[in-house]
Write an enzyme that holds these catalytic residues in place. Structure first.
Site, short mmCIF file in Angstrom:
data_model
loop_
_atom_site.label_atom_id
_atom_site.label_comp_id
_atom_site.label_asym_id
_atom_site.label_seq_id
_atom_site.Cartn_x
_atom_site.Cartn_y
_atom_site.Cartn_z
N GLU A 104 -18.75 22.82 -15.45
CA GLU A 104 -18.73 21.23 -15.85
C GLU A 104 -18.71 20.30 -15.52
O GLU A 104 -18.71 19.67 -14.92
CB GLU A 104 -18.81 21.44 -17.28
CG GLU A 104 -20.19 22.42 -18.47
CD GLU A 104 -19.35 22.02 -19.62
OE1 GLU A 104 -19.69 21.29 -20.25
OE2 GLU A 104 -19.14 23.44 -20.32
N SER A 119 -13.04 26.29 -28.22
CA SER A 119 -13.73 24.83 -28.73
C SER A 119 -12.39 24.75 -29.90
O SER A 119 -12.47 25.92 -30.47
CB SER A 119 -15.14 24.98 -29.75
OG SER A 119 -15.38 24.11 -30.56
N THR A 162 -38.80 27.98 -9.83
CA THR A 162 -38.89 26.24 -9.62
C THR A 162 -40.10 25.77 -10.62
O THR A 162 -40.03 25.91 -11.84
CB THR A 162 -40.43 25.75 -7.76
OG1 THR A 162 -41.58 26.64 -8.37
CG2 THR A 162 -40.01 27.23 -6.90
N HIS A 163 -39.33 24.49 -10.98
CA HIS A 163 -39.57 23.02 -11.47
C HIS A 163 -38.26 23.93 -12.19
O HIS A 163 -38.97 23.65 -14.08
CB HIS A 163 -40.65 23.18 -12.04
CG HIS A 163 -41.36 22.87 -10.89
ND1 HIS A 163 -42.17 21.57 -10.82
CD2 HIS A 163 -42.19 23.74 -10.23
CE1 HIS A 163 -42.56 22.13 -9.54
NE2 HIS A 163 -43.08 22.61 -9.16
N ASN A 181 -1.99 -2.17 13.25
CA ASN A 181 -3.22 -1.97 13.23
C ASN A 181 -3.58 -0.80 13.39
O ASN A 181 -4.61 0.21 13.37
CB ASN A 181 -4.31 -3.46 13.31
CG ASN A 181 -3.82 -4.39 12.28
OD1 ASN A 181 -3.48 -4.09 11.65
ND2 ASN A 181 -5.09 -5.59 12.90
N LYS A 221 -16.91 29.67 -29.89
CA LYS A 221 -17.29 29.13 -28.66
C LYS A 221 -16.35 29.45 -27.39
O LYS A 221 -14.82 29.25 -27.42
CB LYS A 221 -17.07 27.80 -28.53
CG LYS A 221 -17.43 26.85 -29.05
CD LYS A 221 -19.38 26.89 -29.36
CE LYS A 221 -20.17 26.42 -27.73
NZ LYS A 221 -20.55 25.16 -27.91
N SER A 278 0.87 -1.04 0.07
CA SER A 278 0.01 0.02 -0.04
C SER A 278 0.31 1.68 -0.34
O SER A 278 0.15 2.63 -0.09
CB SER A 278 -1.01 0.38 0.66
OG SER A 278 -0.17 -0.34 1.84
N TYR A 302 -10.01 -6.10 12.71
CA TYR A 302 -9.14 -5.62 11.55
C TYR A 302 -9.25 -6.80 10.33
O TYR A 302 -9.14 -7.99 10.28
CB TYR A 302 -7.47 -5.43 12.15
CG TYR A 302 -6.40 -4.66 10.70
CD1 TYR A 302 -7.33 -3.26 10.40
CD2 TYR A 302 -6.33 -5.97 9.59
CE1 TYR A 302 -6.42 -3.02 9.05
CE2 TYR A 302 -5.64 -5.62 8.69
CZ TYR A 302 -6.04 -3.91 8.14
OH TYR A 302 -5.39 -3.54 7.25
N1 ARG Z 1 -1.26 -1.51 5.14
C1 ARG Z 1 -2.40 -1.49 6.03
C2 ARG Z 1 -3.54 -0.72 6.19
O1 ARG Z 1 -3.13 0.46 5.23
C3 ARG Z 1 -1.74 -1.41 6.98
C4 ARG Z 1 -1.73 -2.44 8.28
C5 ARG Z 1 -1.36 -3.72 7.99
N2 ARG Z 1 -2.14 -4.88 8.59
C6 ARG Z 1 -1.94 -6.68 8.58
N3 ARG Z 1 -2.46 -7.15 9.63
N4 ARG Z 1 -1.86 -6.16 7.20
O2 ARG Z 1 -4.60 -1.32 6.72
#
Ligand code: ARG
Length: 466
Positions: A295, A282, A160-161, A115, A288, A28, A322
């Site tokens: 938008e 455009s 309205t509408h 965690n 344009k 991650s 977790y």
């Molecule tokens: N990268 C993990 C997350 O964002 C960190 C926690 C990972 N814990 C684990 N038990 N694998 O949640």
């Protein structure tokens, strides 16, 4: 496993390692690297506490603290760069510490799990960045209120509408937008209040048998309290949901305002003239001038709504506590926060520089019979029951349409009297758009004096908050 990647923190238990593709899939770092300084702050507070509590020798704690500080400095100066092949930001920081300090670095994770660490980092990040977003929001409101103040007397149709309904003023319309944005502001504040509790010490889910001082860590990190229950601390992400929802609601507000702007910028309405720098052209149609920014903000609101749906769905079936699924929580919220911040900046620039075509707005108040309710109210003031007054005014509108007239005031008094004897000469003044607006001076109404009060009230609420 790829030879280039370092051994993960959990390598001891498993004889076989994921191959590079699988490892990258579960990593991650690409998302959580933006938590790096929060992660370092969390580690510093944790290690200082470990030293104080004599869980690790005080000298080691000091050494680790100093090294963490150095790492932060080096990251800021660019001397050290985050290794994208690390599993996550926590592994990266612990890896560097161990590389540099050996055994001392290996002490840092006592009484801690990734965690509770990631739950803490995430909250620290939000505590730091959401107030910046609130400032963006406050500045946007102030920009709109400044514009509103210039247009207290600029009469325009209220719809309205999407049909002309009753006359209002541009100030009333812009202030209506600000009311929504001010509630958005307070939604962020509410969410921040609830997330202001420190998960560190919750461990993997069941806390720790080591004599940690959770209150000291919470305090050192600027949280107002430690979390109450260790399982809740690592399992729940309702704080992320609340913020994702606050972002989505704000984006939906912006989207609706942008829809107004797109309509107003059309030849058909012609109420607003967006600055050239806040328009695009455009590639094929030389004439344009498109309201692309409005938008695109409207378009990006879909993203914020999608991110909220993604997070709700992510959490829906998760057993407590977790689960690795939770790793998916950050990307969507980061995206919502980034999107909203950028949209607020763009919206502000666009609205701060736009010119309003007040003549066209006023002209649009003639036609559509927006004075019809006031004609009915005129009769009510003279004792007629409202339903009868409504019918009478409706018949007069029909008379006008048949006669090719665009305003009830185009009819002679004799013609009006044919529908009700209660009409007198003063009806003509009462039906002028400016008079209709001025008469609506109740709290909340469009009368200039009343809108000035609304603007003052919003400004006051903001200064109390910012
Ligand atoms: N990268 C993990 C997350 O964002 C960190 C926690 C990972 N814990 C684990 N038990 N694998 O949640």
């Amino acid at each position: 496993m790829n030879k280039n990647t370092k051994s993960p923190l959990w390598a001891g238990r498993l004889a076989h390692k994921p191959d590079a593709d699988a490892y990258a899939f579960q990593a991650s770092i690409s998302v959580d690297k933006r938590l790096v300084f929060d992660d370092i702050a969390g580690s510093r507070a944790h290690v200082a506490m470990l030293g104080k509590q004599k869980i690790i020798p005080a000298g080691f704690a000091a050494k680790i603290g100093a090294e963490l500080e150095r790492i932060a400095r080096e990251l800021k100066s660019g001397k050290l760069v985050i290794d994208d092949s690390a599993e996550d930001i926590h592994s990266f920081i612990e890896g560097i510490l161990t590389e540099r300090l050996g055994d001392a670095g290996r002490m840092v994770h006592a009484g801690r799990s990734r965690n509770d660490q990631v739950a803490t980092d995430f909250r620290l990040y939000l505590k730091r960045t959401v107030p910046q977003l609130q400032n963006e929001l406050a500045e946007t409101i102030v920009t709109l209120l400044d514009r509103a103040e210039q247009h207290l007397g600029s009469i325009m149709p209220g719809y309205t509408h999407l049909q002309r309904a009753q006359p209002v003023t541009l100030a009333h319309h812009l202030t209506a937008w600000c009311c929504g944005l001010e509630r958005d502001y307070s939604r962020f504040r509410d969410a921040l209040d609830r997330l202001d509790a420190c998960p560190l010490g919750a461990g993997a889910l069941a806390g720790s048998g080591l004599p940690l001082d959770r209150a000291a860590v919470a305090d050192a990190l600027g949280f107002s309290r430690p979390t109450l229950n260790s399982m809740d601390s690592v399992a729940d992400r309702d704080f992320a949901l609340e913020l994702s929802s606050a972002c989505a609601i704000t984006m939906i507000h912006l989207s609706r305002f942008c829809e107004d702007i797109v309509l107003w910028a059309s030849e058909e309405f012609g109420f607003i003239n967006l600055a050239e720098a806040w328009s695009t052209g455009s590639s094929i149609m030389p004439q344009k001038k498109n309201p692309d920014f409005a938008e695109l903000i409207r378009g990006k609101s879909g993203r914020a709504a999608g991110n909220l749906a993604a997070l709700l769905t992510l959490l829906k079936g998760l057993p407590y506590a977790y689960d690795k699924d939770l790793q998916e929580d950050k990307e969507s919220l980061f995206d919502s926060l980034d999107t909203l911040s950028a949209c607020l900046r763009m919206f502000r620039g666009m609205m701060g520089s736009a010119e309003f075509n007040v003549k066209k707005m006023k002209a649009a108040c003639c036609g559509g019979f927006m004075e019809a309710t006031d004609a009915a109210d005129y009769l009510v003031r003279r004792g007629l029951p409202f339903r009868n007054a409504h019918e009478t005014a409706a018949l007069i509108v029909r008379d006008c349409i048949e006669a090719g007239q665009r305003h009830i005031g185009d009819r002679s008094l004799a013609e009006l009297k044919k529908r009700s004897k209660l009409f007198e000469d003063d009806i003509y003044r009462a039906l002028k758009p400016a008079a209709c607006v001025k008469a609506r001076s109740l709290p909340g109404g469009p009368a200039p004096r009343e809108v000035r009060r609304q603007i003052r009230a919003l400004r006051k609420r903001l200064t109390k908050k910012v």
